[in-house]
Write a protein that holds these residues in place. Sequence first.
Motif, short mmCIF file in Angstrom:
data_model
loop_
_atom_site.label_atom_id
_atom_site.label_comp_id
_atom_site.label_asym_id
_atom_site.label_seq_id
_atom_site.Cartn_x
_atom_site.Cartn_y
_atom_site.Cartn_z
N ILE A 159 2.30 -15.57 19.39
CA ILE A 159 2.14 -15.09 17.86
C ILE A 159 2.96 -13.85 17.64
O ILE A 159 3.54 -13.77 16.44
N PRO A 160 3.17 -13.03 18.63
CA PRO A 160 3.94 -11.72 18.41
C PRO A 160 5.37 -11.93 18.51
O PRO A 160 6.16 -11.02 18.49
N VAL B 97 -1.78 -8.81 19.83
CA VAL B 97 -0.84 -9.27 18.67
C VAL B 97 -0.16 -7.96 18.39
O VAL B 97 0.96 -7.88 18.22
N LEU C 243 3.89 -6.90 18.53
CA LEU C 243 4.62 -6.70 17.33
C LEU C 243 5.43 -5.64 17.38
O LEU C 243 6.59 -5.30 17.22
N GLY D 131 5.87 -9.27 11.76
CA GLY D 131 5.87 -10.90 11.87
C GLY D 131 5.00 -11.63 11.21
O GLY D 131 4.33 -12.66 11.55
N PHE D 132 4.78 -11.40 9.89
CA PHE D 132 3.86 -11.98 8.73
C PHE D 132 3.91 -13.69 8.95
O PHE D 132 2.87 -14.19 9.70
N SER E 11 4.07 -15.60 12.35
CA SER E 11 3.09 -15.05 13.37
C SER E 11 1.83 -15.71 12.74
O SER E 11 0.84 -16.22 13.63
N LEU E 12 1.54 -15.65 11.57
CA LEU E 12 0.46 -16.11 10.93
C LEU E 12 0.13 -17.91 11.21
O LEU E 12 -0.84 -18.50 11.56
N LYS F 270 -5.33 -12.49 12.49
CA LYS F 270 -4.87 -11.95 11.39
C LYS F 270 -4.95 -10.35 11.26
O LYS F 270 -3.94 -9.77 10.77
N ILE G 83 -2.12 -9.07 13.18
CA ILE G 83 -0.62 -9.17 12.51
C ILE G 83 -0.55 -8.17 11.26
O ILE G 83 0.40 -7.54 11.27
N SER H 189 2.25 -5.45 11.71
CA SER H 189 3.45 -5.44 11.09
C SER H 189 3.45 -4.00 10.07
O SER H 189 4.52 -3.68 9.67
#
Length: 399
Positions: free
Chosen positions: A127-128, A297, A301, A343-344, A347-348, A366, A369, A373
Amino acid sequence: MTGKPARPVSVFREFLDSEASGGIVLMGAALLALVVANSPLSGAYFAALKTYVGPLNVEHWINDGLMAVFFLLVGLEIKREMLDGQLSTWPRRVLPGIAAAGGMAVPALIYVVLNLQNEQALRGWAIPTATDIAFALGVLSLLGSRVPASLKVFLTALAIIDDLGAVIIIAIFYTSGLSMPYLAGAAAVLVILMAMNRMGVLNLLPYALLGLVLWVLVLKSGVHATLAGVALALTVPLRTSPGVAHDLEHSPLHRMEHSLHKIVPFVVIPIFGFANAGVSFTGMSLSSLVEPLTLGVAAGLVIGKLVGVLGTSALAIKLGLADLPRNANWAHLTGVAFLCGIGFTMSLFIGLLAFADDPDLQKAVKLGILAGSLVAALAGSAVLMLAPRAGEELEEDER
């Protein structure tokens, strides 16, 4: 006097001047989603996403269907930059390639370390690792002339390589329950598309129609449907006739890029952001931010991207493998490394794949993130605003 025809400017490079507007639209969509998800309209918002329209619900149509268009543009950009752009030669690939690799490895490592005790959470290790090019370039563009143009090129190249890495990760690690008949059908369509390329078919309509067939087959095969967009992109010709490499501005690939030029940043991505950024803060507290998954996460990031991108870049430059981007200094590179932590979108997307059947884990993802972010964007902006210009630094050294 006639010279060689000018090479067309890549869509991402051409879009740099207006990237701020695309980033602002995406920020607005994400903010609106948060407001709606925490308002009296929240019930209707979440119910609408689960409403079925034909064989899929609205959320799946957006994440599996609409996002295939985003991945189509990603694939076109990867091919375009690799063959005729900022990544067309090995010297150009070295610094962004090394930085992208470090910027994926370190965040993943931080996430894994923080979630070692939770086997289920470990599925979200990727994810990150992603950078959101619209958000990151949007912030960079808002800073105007304080940022050397070479940094925008560097960040674009890094993000494209980053996207390629994310595509590979999705294909390898987030694919399950394969259906061999459908997979064979998808492979057959790909062969036809490649044959069309080799035969010099330049009309985009056959590619688009077969692309739809490919999407359906990939959706049914167990491979994530959005990867059909990437596969289609790699078959679109980057020439105007067989054996001719010039006049690329009129090539099918370039024309398809331009047809998606406004649709993706101003329609596809904002819809995706609005549908997926909605997090209800009901029952949450500050302690929610330090839950291992959320913290993994966010820290991945912010800290992971900074250490990974800046650290590997510094190593490559010190070893003489690459040079600092033109007119840039170490403060500039530090600011860009922070911005890579935005990382929107990707990553989402990976988070939704990793925890497809667990809404609670999706909510934690979420939150991480959004928090990570936001911190990365603010930190990167602050560093770049305070960074001395390359010319100012040179004058100080001379004194």
